[in-house]
Design a protein around this motif. Structure first.
Motif, PDB file in Angstrom:
ATOM      1  N   ALA A  23      15.488  72.009  16.423  1.00 20.63           N
ATOM      2  CA  ALA A  23      15.740  70.599  16.118  1.00 20.63           C
ATOM      3  C   ALA A  23      15.692  70.350  14.616  1.00 20.63           C
ATOM      4  CB  ALA A  23      14.708  69.724  16.830  1.00 20.63           C
ATOM      5  N   GLN A  24      14.753  70.989  13.936  1.00 15.10           N
ATOM      6  CA  GLN A  24      14.653  70.824  12.481  1.00 15.10           C
ATOM      7  C   GLN A  24      15.903  71.341  11.779  1.00 15.10           C
ATOM      8  OE1 GLN A  24      11.202  72.630  10.636  1.00 15.10           O
ATOM      9  NE2 GLN A  24      12.048  72.448   8.588  1.00 15.10           N
ATOM     10  N   VAL A  25      16.332  72.548  12.134  1.00 17.90           N
ATOM     11  CA  VAL A  25      17.486  73.148  11.461  1.00 17.90           C
ATOM     12  C   VAL A  25      18.761  72.386  11.799  1.00 17.90           C
ATOM     13  CG1 VAL A  25      18.894  75.224  11.266  1.00 17.90           C
ATOM     14  CG2 VAL A  25      16.406  75.414  11.318  1.00 17.90           C
ATOM     15  N   LEU A  26      18.911  71.952  13.047  1.00 23.60           N
ATOM     16  CA  LEU A  26      20.106  71.196  13.410  1.00 23.60           C
ATOM     17  C   LEU A  26      20.170  69.891  12.625  1.00 23.60           C
ATOM     18  CD1 LEU A  26      21.635  70.986  16.919  1.00 23.60           C
ATOM     19  CD2 LEU A  26      21.666  68.986  15.448  1.00 23.60           C
ATOM     20  N   THR A  27      19.014  69.259  12.380  1.00 23.15           N
ATOM     21  CA  THR A  27      18.997  68.036  11.581  1.00 23.15           C
ATOM     22  C   THR A  27      19.375  68.330  10.135  1.00 23.15           C
ATOM     23  OG1 THR A  27      17.244  67.172  13.014  1.00 23.15           O
ATOM     24  CG2 THR A  27      17.629  66.013  10.958  1.00 23.15           C
ATOM     25  N   GLN A  28      18.988  69.491   9.629  1.00 18.17           N
ATOM     26  CA  GLN A  28      19.427  69.890   8.292  1.00 18.17           C
ATOM     27  C   GLN A  28      20.943  70.035   8.246  1.00 18.17           C
ATOM     28  OE1 GLN A  28      17.081  73.475   7.927  1.00 18.17           O
ATOM     29  NE2 GLN A  28      15.542  72.477   6.639  1.00 18.17           N
ATOM     30  N   GLN A  29      21.515  70.612   9.286  1.00 15.85           N
ATOM     31  CA  GLN A  29      22.976  70.727   9.354  1.00 15.85           C
ATOM     32  C   GLN A  29      23.621  69.348   9.411  1.00 15.85           C
ATOM     33  OE1 GLN A  29      22.483  73.345  12.861  1.00 15.85           O
ATOM     34  NE2 GLN A  29      24.090  74.611  11.943  1.00 15.85           N
ATOM     35  N   LEU A  30      23.019  68.460  10.196  1.00 14.90           N
ATOM     36  CA  LEU A  30      23.543  67.105  10.353  1.00 14.90           C
ATOM     37  C   LEU A  30      23.556  66.363   9.015  1.00 14.90           C
ATOM     38  CD1 LEU A  30      24.218  64.481  12.013  1.00 14.90           C
ATOM     39  CD2 LEU A  30      21.751  64.224  12.306  1.00 14.90           C
ATOM     40  N   ILE A  31      22.439  66.403   8.290  1.00 11.54           N
ATOM     41  CA  ILE A  31      22.342  65.662   7.029  1.00 11.54           C
ATOM     42  C   ILE A  31      23.215  66.290   5.946  1.00 11.54           C
ATOM     43  CG2 ILE A  31      20.764  65.037   5.154  1.00 11.54           C
ATOM     44  CD1 ILE A  31      18.582  64.669   7.299  1.00 11.54           C
ATOM     45  N   SER A  32      23.227  67.606   5.887  1.00  9.77           N
ATOM     46  CA  SER A  32      24.005  68.297   4.852  1.00  9.77           C
ATOM     47  C   SER A  32      25.504  68.250   5.105  1.00  9.77           C
ATOM     48  CB  SER A  32      23.554  69.762   4.751  1.00  9.77           C
ATOM     49  OG  SER A  32      23.906  70.475   5.935  1.00  9.77           O
ATOM     50  N   GLY A  33      25.885  68.146   6.385  1.00 14.39           N
ATOM     51  CA  GLY A  33      27.301  68.238   6.732  1.00 14.39           C
ATOM     52  C   GLY A  33      27.807  69.661   6.811  1.00 14.39           C
ATOM     53  N   TRP A  34      26.896  70.648   6.685  1.00 13.93           N
ATOM     54  CA  TRP A  34      27.272  72.061   6.769  1.00 13.93           C
ATOM     55  C   TRP A  34      27.136  72.491   8.232  1.00 13.93           C
ATOM     56  CZ3 TRP A  34      23.196  73.283   2.488  1.00 13.93           C
ATOM     57  CH2 TRP A  34      23.589  72.653   1.297  1.00 13.93           C
ATOM     58  N   HIS A  35      28.243  72.539   8.940  1.00 10.81           N
ATOM     59  CA  HIS A  35      28.197  72.752  10.385  1.00 10.81           C
ATOM     60  C   HIS A  35      28.426  74.199  10.796  1.00 10.81           C
ATOM     61  CE1 HIS A  35      29.136  68.206  11.171  1.00 10.81           C
ATOM     62  NE2 HIS A  35      27.976  68.421  10.572  1.00 10.81           N
ATOM     63  N   ASP A  36      28.586  75.098   9.817  1.00  7.70           N
ATOM     64  CA  ASP A  36      28.597  76.522  10.170  1.00  7.70           C
ATOM     65  C   ASP A  36      27.237  76.903  10.750  1.00  7.70           C
ATOM     66  OD1 ASP A  36      31.123  76.690   9.190  1.00  7.70           O
ATOM     67  OD2 ASP A  36      30.605  77.808   7.367  1.00  7.70           O
ATOM     68  N   ASP A  37      27.193  77.973  11.546  1.00  6.76           N
ATOM     69  CA  ASP A  37      25.916  78.429  12.091  1.00  6.76           C
ATOM     70  C   ASP A  37      24.896  78.570  10.968  1.00  6.76           C
ATOM     71  OD1 ASP A  37      27.140  78.558  14.512  1.00  6.76           O
ATOM     72  OD2 ASP A  37      27.035  80.737  14.717  1.00  6.76           O
ATOM     73  N   ALA A  38      23.727  77.953  11.160  1.00  9.47           N
ATOM     74  CA  ALA A  38      22.647  78.089  10.191  1.00  9.47           C
ATOM     75  C   ALA A  38      21.879  79.376  10.460  1.00  9.47           C
ATOM     76  CB  ALA A  38      21.713  76.887  10.270  1.00  9.47           C
TER      77      ALA A  38
END
Length: 295
Positions: free
Chosen positions: A138-153
């Motif tokens: 959930a933490q990492v997905l939220t980082q993707q959400l805020i950053s807009g970087w939707h490639d696999d983290a």
């Protein structure tokens, strides 16, 4: 964005951040919804950082450098930021901030790289399935959400014992939308002064204690059912603790000098060197598998 906001600072505490989202969703192993809500509302102060916790944080920051080098060896052609990167997303309907351990880049591609430290992968939360625990996901997905970087983290776990491991966290639009809705509702609950329900976590218990530090010389009538539940459970707790201690003693005796106890190929517990003596850590997540084995 300009101007680094220190995680843990009063300004940071008021914002929705990826590290708070697991508690907001109710999936955190470390903090209850009730506790986070009162911290963000300002009705209790976050628990002070102990000397041991600060040592863990210092180790974590040092491990980030090693984890970054390890990640770069595994991802030729990619570059990493030298340190943490903070970002905001103007499309989100609440005050927020994401602090990302490293930003990976190659051409126009961007990727979140997050680092976690643990004694071993089991302590991190990998029960052998190879999956990312729900709170870290959930933490990492939220980082993707805020950053807009939707490639696999990439989530790099740096254990004190064993080799580091890189976990992939794919972006999920539906889950991201649910997180946005839940965070918006959370912010509204703060405005309305409506805290979440109590739960049975340690942090919730400690928060209730902190909310009522004074003792008035008065009596108060409580619900009879609550009183019976409390006293019965306390009596059973003492019986269960004694029985559990006896079982733990037998497991330690059966293990002798072995590090891990198993049933078939399923882990039961492992012995680790503690500060003053050997400690036994149960693999409670494996109970259902062992029950099936015994059936």
């Amino acid at each position: 964005m300009t101007g680094f906001i220190v995680p843990g600072s009063p300004e940071w505490l008021r914002l929705i951040t990826p590290s708070k989202v697991p508690a907001i969703l109710g999936v955190s192993r470390f903090k209850s919804q009730f506790t986070l809500w009162h911290e963000m509302a300002g009705s209790v102060a976050p628990a002070p950082v102990s000397e041991r916790q600060q040592d863990d944080y210092d180790y974590g920051h040092a491990a980030e450098a090693a984890a970054a080098e390890y990640w770069k060896w595994k991802h030729a052609g990619w570059r990493l930021s030298r340190g943490e990167v903070q970002l905001r997303n103007p499309s989100l309907p609440f005050a927020h901030l994401a602090t990302i351990d490293r930003r990976a880049s190659r051409g126009r591609s961007r990727r979140v790289v997050e680092v976690k430290t643990a004694r071993d992968l089991y302590e991190y939360g990998d029960d052998g399935s190879g999956e990312v625990p729900a709170d870290y996901a959930a933490q990492v997905l939220t980082q993707q959400l805020i950053s807009g970087w939707h490639d696999d983290a990439d989530l790099v776990v740096w254990p004190q014992y064993g080799m580091p491991r890189i976990y992939k966290v794919p972006f999920n639009e539906a889950v991201a939308a649910a997180i946005v809705a839940r965070c918006a509702a959370w912010v509204e609950s703060l405005r309305a002064g409506t805290p979440p329900n109590l739960d049975d976590s340690i942090t919730c218990y400690e928060t209730v204690r902190a909310l009522h530090p004074d003792i008035d010389d008065v009596e108060i009538e409580i619900d009879e059912g609550l009183a019976v539940d409390y006293l019965e459970l306390d009596a059973r707790r003492k019986e269960i603790e004694a029985a559990a201690r006896g079982a733990k003693t037998k497991v330690l005796d059966a293990m002798g000098r072995a590090r891990v106890a198993v049933v078939g190929d399923v882990k039961v517990a492992d012995r680790r060197a503690g500060k003053h003596s050997i400690a036994l850590y149960p693999a409670t997540k494996n109970l259902s598998q062992i029950q099936e084995h015994a059936a």
